[in-house]
Design a protein around this motif. Structure first.
Motif, PDB file in Angstrom:
ATOM      1  N   VAL A 134       0.847  -1.183   0.000  1.00  0.00           N
ATOM      2  CA  VAL A 134       0.000   0.000   0.000  1.00  0.00           C
ATOM      3  C   VAL A 134       0.887   1.240   0.000  1.00  0.00           C
ATOM      4  CG1 VAL A 134      -1.873   1.211   1.172  1.00  0.00           C
ATOM      5  CG2 VAL A 134      -1.723  -1.281   1.308  1.00  0.00           C
ATOM      6  N   LYS A 135       0.574   2.163  -0.875  1.00  0.00           N
ATOM      7  CA  LYS A 135       1.333   3.402  -0.940  1.00  0.00           C
ATOM      8  C   LYS A 135       0.363   4.575  -0.909  1.00  0.00           C
ATOM      9  CE  LYS A 135       5.072   1.350  -3.643  1.00  0.00           C
ATOM     10  NZ  LYS A 135       5.996   1.262  -2.502  1.00  0.00           N
ATOM     11  N   CYS A 136       0.784   5.658  -0.307  1.00  0.00           N
ATOM     12  CA  CYS A 136      -0.015   6.884  -0.236  1.00  0.00           C
ATOM     13  C   CYS A 136       0.695   7.982  -1.014  1.00  0.00           C
ATOM     14  CB  CYS A 136      -0.210   7.330   1.210  1.00  0.00           C
ATOM     15  SG  CYS A 136      -1.246   6.235   2.187  1.00  0.00           S
ATOM     16  N   ARG A 137      -0.067   8.717  -1.770  1.00  0.00           N
ATOM     17  CA  ARG A 137       0.480   9.892  -2.456  1.00  0.00           C
ATOM     18  C   ARG A 137       0.023  11.145  -1.711  1.00  0.00           C
ATOM     19  NH1 ARG A 137      -3.611   8.647  -6.576  1.00  0.00           N
ATOM     20  NH2 ARG A 137      -1.981   7.878  -7.960  1.00  0.00           N
ATOM     21  N   THR A 138       0.794  12.180  -1.811  1.00  0.00           N
ATOM     22  CA  THR A 138       0.471  13.440  -1.128  1.00  0.00           C
ATOM     23  C   THR A 138       0.326  14.553  -2.159  1.00  0.00           C
ATOM     24  OG1 THR A 138       2.818  13.963  -0.813  1.00  0.00           O
ATOM     25  CG2 THR A 138       1.693  12.768   0.959  1.00  0.00           C
ATOM     26  N   ALA A 198       3.184  11.158   7.561  1.00  0.00           N
ATOM     27  CA  ALA A 198       1.950  10.452   7.886  1.00  0.00           C
ATOM     28  C   ALA A 198       1.581   9.456   6.794  1.00  0.00           C
ATOM     29  CB  ALA A 198       0.816  11.453   8.104  1.00  0.00           C
ATOM     30  N   ALA A 199       1.758   9.872   5.536  1.00  0.00           N
ATOM     31  CA  ALA A 199       1.462   8.977   4.419  1.00  0.00           C
ATOM     32  C   ALA A 199       2.382   7.762   4.433  1.00  0.00           C
ATOM     33  CB  ALA A 199       1.594   9.733   3.098  1.00  0.00           C
ATOM     34  N   ASP A 200       3.641   7.963   4.755  1.00  0.00           N
ATOM     35  CA  ASP A 200       4.587   6.844   4.821  1.00  0.00           C
ATOM     36  C   ASP A 200       4.224   5.892   5.947  1.00  0.00           C
ATOM     37  OD1 ASP A 200       7.128   5.747   3.727  1.00  0.00           O
ATOM     38  OD2 ASP A 200       7.801   6.062   5.795  1.00  0.00           O
ATOM     39  N   GLN A 238      -6.007   9.405  -1.335  1.00  0.00           N
ATOM     40  CA  GLN A 238      -4.549   9.450  -1.216  1.00  0.00           C
ATOM     41  C   GLN A 238      -3.931   8.069  -1.437  1.00  0.00           C
ATOM     42  OE1 GLN A 238      -4.201  12.739  -1.341  1.00  0.00           O
ATOM     43  NE2 GLN A 238      -2.943  12.996   0.469  1.00  0.00           N
ATOM     44  N   ILE A 239      -4.777   7.021  -1.377  1.00  0.00           N
ATOM     45  CA  ILE A 239      -4.275   5.657  -1.532  1.00  0.00           C
ATOM     46  C   ILE A 239      -4.113   5.342  -3.002  1.00  0.00           C
ATOM     47  CG2 ILE A 239      -4.850   3.228  -1.188  1.00  0.00           C
ATOM     48  CD1 ILE A 239      -4.034   4.560   1.342  1.00  0.00           C
ATOM     49  N   ARG A 240      -2.994   4.706  -3.355  1.00  0.00           N
ATOM     50  CA  ARG A 240      -2.785   4.258  -4.727  1.00  0.00           C
ATOM     51  C   ARG A 240      -2.153   2.849  -4.705  1.00  0.00           C
ATOM     52  NH1 ARG A 240       2.605   4.780  -6.365  1.00  0.00           N
ATOM     53  NH2 ARG A 240       3.912   6.065  -5.055  1.00  0.00           N
TER      54      ARG A 240
END
Length: 506
Positions: A104-108, A120-122, A504-506
């Motif tokens: 799971v990765k988050c983009r900002t 926070a995304a990390d 934000q999830i990709r």
């Protein structure tokens, strides 16, 4: 469905774990029958699809069948074209997807001068990856199996929900045969009615009753064995199993997403009705929305957006816009059956050519009964050689046709092209005079057929992860500790970290 006795305030609907406890027996009976009738209509609308999937699974699982034509126990070879295609796809997609602990990765977006949003995304990326790979122990196994089902049947589903018994999110595979949608469905997000068929033993139902999730019905009818569907019968034929009838069998519990007007304002809200398939008894009714999902105009509810727990993993979209996508079972099924027919004709022709047979004239004096010969064997007859030669007429049977064999090679060749299982992509030697650069280009171009499917898988995983993210927003404790899959350190995440939107999830 109309004429319900019970009208509940929207506040009560949102706060109740099981709305069935607040409804009259008459209303529950009406709701149960209404849901059961809808399910029956949906099942009738897809009978043809189930039969097509049954034939696809028989080809993929190499189910042995006995033929009675053109004679008893005639050749019935099933060429493994569909099986090879599914295995080739699975062997590539599974390690390509599950190849890193950071699933799971988050983009900002926007300015992040101090880097707090990126941090926070990390952290969310680490936490959700740990939830999927470690906390939800069945996720990877279900994902592994889903790629095989996806390739054969054309689609498979994931159901993401918060399990109160386990205390964490669960994302489990749902077979397309166990997820029934209404005829007019184009996508899961806009489905009018969706029913998940679950198989539960009485003890499992009792556990949920004592946890307050299901209605405590003392006069619950005994399980009525349900007839097996076409796909279940194929599974039994392939594995050599038989359903138990003389011992306890699981009940079919249906979890139906539908819309009903329980507050009496004329607008139908989204609910999940859980009922038994054999008796239509309602076990649970819960709202599938929260206060934040309601859009009001003045004091009236204008729209309610619900969290759809199901994620569809398509293989190749149906060009006619239908809900069920295309898999190798549909794409290769007719071609595979033509190959099977050609092979069996060649084998049967070889059998007739080798075994012989024909007509006996009146002048041949041979005792009655069947005659067969072993090597080095001679049999006595009462006729002379000339009488035998004149009285025996062999059938005019030809050897297996060379033209038919060439046609078989052509069918297999084009079947492999559709499946993407050509020699260069399956690891076979291309020949001594093929240059390495040319061979690499051949492999690269051969794998292009799967790129579109990989992209659709990525889109589906993104949708699944966003559902899990939303579940964390709703059900995660104020703080949770977890072991980072990157460095093994013990870390803590606060619920405030999930304040970012699910996009934000990709």
């Amino acid at each position: 469905m109309h004429d319900l006795e019970t009208n509940l305030p929207i506040e009560t609907i949102l706060s109740s774990t099981n709305l069935a406890e607040r409804m009259s027996e008459r209303d529950l009976r009406r709701i149960g029958l209404w849901c059961a009738d809808g399910l029956a209509a949906d099942l009738r609308s897809r009978v043809g699809w189930e039969e097509r999937m049954q034939q696809a699974m028989k080809l993929a699982l190499q189910v042995m069948e006995v033929k009675t034509t053109p004679w008893q126990d005639a050749s019935n070879v099933k060429f493994p074209l569909l099986t090879i295609a599914a295995l080739q796809y699975h062997s590539r997609v599974y390690p390509a997807i599950i190849n890193t602990p950071d699933l799971v990765k988050c983009r900002t977006y926007g300015a992040d001068g101090e880097g707090t949003i990126a941090a926070a995304a990390d952290l969310i990326s680490e936490h959700m990856s740990w939830q999927i790979l470690e906390q939800d122990e069945g996720w990877e196994e279900d994902t592994d199996r889903s790629f095989i089902v996806q390739a054969i049947l054309g689609s498979v589903f994931k159901k993401s929900y918060f399990d109160k018994g386990l205390g964490h999110n669960v994302s489990e595979m749902v077979l397309p045969s166990d997820l029934v949608v209404d005829y007019w469905t184009k996508s899961l997000d806009c489905a009018h009615r969706t029913t998940h068929l679950m198989y539960m033993f009485e003890n499992e139902i009792l556990e949920k009753q004592r946890m307050g999730l299901y209605l405590d019905i003392d006069s619950c009818e005994p399980n009525v064995p349900q007839p097996l569907g076409p796909l279940a019968r194929v599974r039994d034929e392939a594995q050599g199993t038989t359903p138990q009838t003389e011992v306890e069998s699981p009940a079919v519990v249906c979890e139906q997403r539908c819309r009903m007007d329980l507050d009496g304002d004329g607008y139908k809200e989204p609910y999940v009705v859980t009922f038994r398939h054999d008796s239509s008894q309602v076990l649970r009714i819960r709202a599938e929305f929260f206060e934040s999902d309601i859009m009001r105009v003045g004091k009236k509810i204008a729209r309610i957006d619900s969290l759809n727990p199901y994620t569809k993993f398509p293989f190749i979209p149906s060009p006619d816009g239908g809900f069920y996508d295309l898999g190798f079972g549909v794409l290769l099924g007719p071609l595979n059956r033509s190959i099977d027919t050609t092979i069996n004709q060649l084998i049967d022709a070889g059998t007739m050519s080798n075994a012989g047979g024909g007509f006996l004239g009146r002048g041949v004096r041979i005792k009655g009964g069947e005659y067969s010969f072993r090597p080095m064997e001679w049999k006595r007859v009462e006729s002379s050689g000339d009488d035998l030669q004149k009285g025996i007429f062999p059938l005019p049977v030809r050897e297996p046709s060379a033209v038919l064999f060439q046609l078989l090679s052509l069918l297999i060749q084009y079947g492999e092209k559709v499946a993407g299982a050509t020699e260069s992509t399956s690891g076979e030697n291309p020949g001594q005079n093929t240059k390495s650069g040319t061979f690499d280009s051949m492999v690269e171009q051969g794998l292009q057929i799967f790129n579109g499917i990989y992209k659709r898988n990525y889109r589906s995983f993104r949708s699944e992860y966003r559902k899990l993210y939303r579940l964390n927003q709703l059900y995660l404790n104020d703080s949770e500790e977890f072991d980072s899959l990157r460095d093994g350190e013990r870390k803590k995440i606060l619920i405030e970290a999930y304040s970012l939107p699910p996009t934000q999830i990709r």
